[in-house]
Design a protein around this motif. Structure first.
Motif, short mmCIF file in Angstrom:
data_model
loop_
_atom_site.label_atom_id
_atom_site.label_comp_id
_atom_site.label_asym_id
_atom_site.label_seq_id
_atom_site.Cartn_x
_atom_site.Cartn_y
_atom_site.Cartn_z
N ALA A 45 0.83 -1.21 0.00
CA ALA A 45 0.00 0.00 0.00
C ALA A 45 0.86 1.25 0.00
O ALA A 45 2.06 1.22 0.24
CB ALA A 45 -0.97 0.02 1.17
N GLY A 46 0.19 2.37 -0.30
CA GLY A 46 0.87 3.66 -0.32
C GLY A 46 1.41 4.05 -1.68
O GLY A 46 2.27 4.93 -1.78
N PHE A 47 0.92 3.42 -2.76
CA PHE A 47 1.43 3.72 -4.09
C PHE A 47 1.11 5.16 -4.47
O PHE A 47 -0.01 5.63 -4.29
CB PHE A 47 0.82 2.76 -5.12
N LEU A 110 8.18 -11.67 2.19
CA LEU A 110 7.53 -12.65 3.05
C LEU A 110 6.15 -12.18 3.53
O LEU A 110 5.23 -12.98 3.64
CB LEU A 110 8.41 -12.95 4.26
N ASP A 111 6.02 -10.89 3.79
CA ASP A 111 4.79 -10.38 4.40
C ASP A 111 3.76 -9.84 3.41
O ASP A 111 2.57 -9.85 3.69
CB ASP A 111 5.12 -9.26 5.39
N HIS A 112 4.23 -9.37 2.24
CA HIS A 112 3.32 -8.61 1.38
C HIS A 112 3.32 -8.99 -0.10
O HIS A 112 2.50 -8.45 -0.85
CB HIS A 112 3.66 -7.11 1.46
N ALA A 113 4.23 -9.84 -0.55
CA ALA A 113 4.41 -10.07 -1.99
C ALA A 113 3.10 -10.45 -2.69
O ALA A 113 2.30 -11.24 -2.18
CB ALA A 113 5.45 -11.16 -2.22
N PRO A 172 13.49 9.48 7.38
CA PRO A 172 13.57 9.24 8.83
C PRO A 172 12.40 8.42 9.38
O PRO A 172 12.59 7.62 10.30
CB PRO A 172 13.58 10.66 9.41
N ALA A 173 11.21 8.62 8.83
CA ALA A 173 10.06 7.84 9.31
C ALA A 173 10.23 6.37 8.97
O ALA A 173 9.99 5.48 9.81
CB ALA A 173 8.77 8.38 8.72
N ARG A 174 10.64 6.09 7.72
CA ARG A 174 10.84 4.70 7.30
C ARG A 174 11.97 4.06 8.11
O ARG A 174 11.89 2.89 8.51
CB ARG A 174 11.17 4.64 5.80
N LEU A 183 10.14 -4.31 10.62
CA LEU A 183 9.13 -4.48 9.58
C LEU A 183 9.33 -3.45 8.48
O LEU A 183 10.10 -2.50 8.63
CB LEU A 183 7.72 -4.34 10.16
N ILE A 184 8.62 -3.63 7.38
CA ILE A 184 8.58 -2.64 6.32
C ILE A 184 7.12 -2.39 5.98
O ILE A 184 6.30 -3.31 5.97
CB ILE A 184 9.37 -3.10 5.06
N GLY A 185 6.79 -1.13 5.77
CA GLY A 185 5.42 -0.77 5.44
C GLY A 185 5.41 0.48 4.60
O GLY A 185 6.45 0.94 4.11
N SER A 186 4.25 1.06 4.44
CA SER A 186 4.11 2.27 3.63
C SER A 186 4.61 3.48 4.41
O SER A 186 4.82 3.44 5.63
CB SER A 186 2.65 2.47 3.24
N ASN A 187 4.77 4.58 3.70
CA ASN A 187 5.08 5.84 4.38
C ASN A 187 3.99 6.20 5.37
O ASN A 187 4.29 6.74 6.44
CB ASN A 187 5.24 6.95 3.34
#
Length: 249
Positions: A45-47, A110-113, A172-174, A183-187
């Protein structure tokens, strides 16, 4: 009444392009191609119709040579002059033993592909928080610091640098999100997480303004005066980095 997401048509078009592109890549790679996936903002998400890349992950039997990578990139450009330049290829062999597939992108996989093609499901070991820390404290941090310091002393913001400047403001937020959670997620995810934390010296308001700019697909020129804040953003992130695993939760 719910307002339509202005990025959704672009997201749909980018996914359609990716599916068509993988058909070309399948012809090129044949049985070598075990799986092709979307990762990044098209997956988690976050495109952004203006600022996002098309992050594509390829798992093959034995990796990809530079010559083959060049051919795959050329096929992307030939398929679409709009979407082709946005394609970023992550790749590895079936054992995830080499290639371009850093720890955070393995987490994303692993989490989102989102599978575009899958002949064999390859699952790497999940990177540990220590591995994430080692990765983030290396080349990604050094690269961001160099770019941020360059922008901080720049006299003007060239149009060709809009994307890189906005990413420098958002990083900095990422960084904090992934450093503290593994973890990795959207901005948006990173900003929501950061808004609940007290990171000493970090200007969260600036990051929020940068996120609003990204969401509206606007030019970041109005944020250029804030470049003078980047050195203190570096210091705040460096303090987290030097604190190691003992971070505020």
């Amino acid at each position: 009444m719910t307002l339509a997401d202005p990025d959704e048509p672009a997201r749909t078009a980018a996914i359609d392009f990716s599916r068509r592109l993988v058909l070309h890549w399948q012809e090129t790679l044949g049985a070598e191609l075990l799986g092709a996936y979307l990762i990044g903002s098209l997956a988690h998400a976050g495109f952004s119709r203006r600022y996002s890349d098309i992050d594509t992950a390829l798992v093959t039997t034995a990796g990809l040579s530079p010559q083959v990578l060049d051919r795959l990139r050329s096929e992307a450009l030939a398929l679409s002059a709009d979407w082709g330049p946005k394609v970023s290829i992550f790749w590895t062999d079936r054992h995830f033993s080499f290639g371009r597939f850093p720890p955070l992108d393995r987490i994303d996989y692993l989490d989102h592909a989102v599978a575009l093609l899958e002949r064999e499901c390859a699952r790497p070991a999940r990177p540990t928080l220590e591995e994430i820390h080692n990765y983030l404290s290396g080349a990604p941090f050094v690269s961001w610091v160099e770019r941020a310091r360059s922008f901080a002393t720049a006299e003007a913001l060239e149009p060709k640098d809009h994307k890189a400047y906005l990413r420098s403001l958002l990083y900095p937020a990422r960084f904090c999100y992934s450093w503290m959670t593994g973890l990795i997620g959207s901005n948006d995810d990173a900003m929501a997480f950061l808004s609940k934390k007290d990171i000493a010296g970090l200007d969260i308001g600036l990051i929020e303004r940068a996120l609003q700019c990204r969401q509206s697909a606007a030019d970041p020129d109005a944020l250029f005066p804030a470049r003078k804040v980047l050195p203190s953003q570096i210091d705040a992130c460096a303090a987290l980095l030097s604190a190691g695993g003992g971070l505020p939760r």
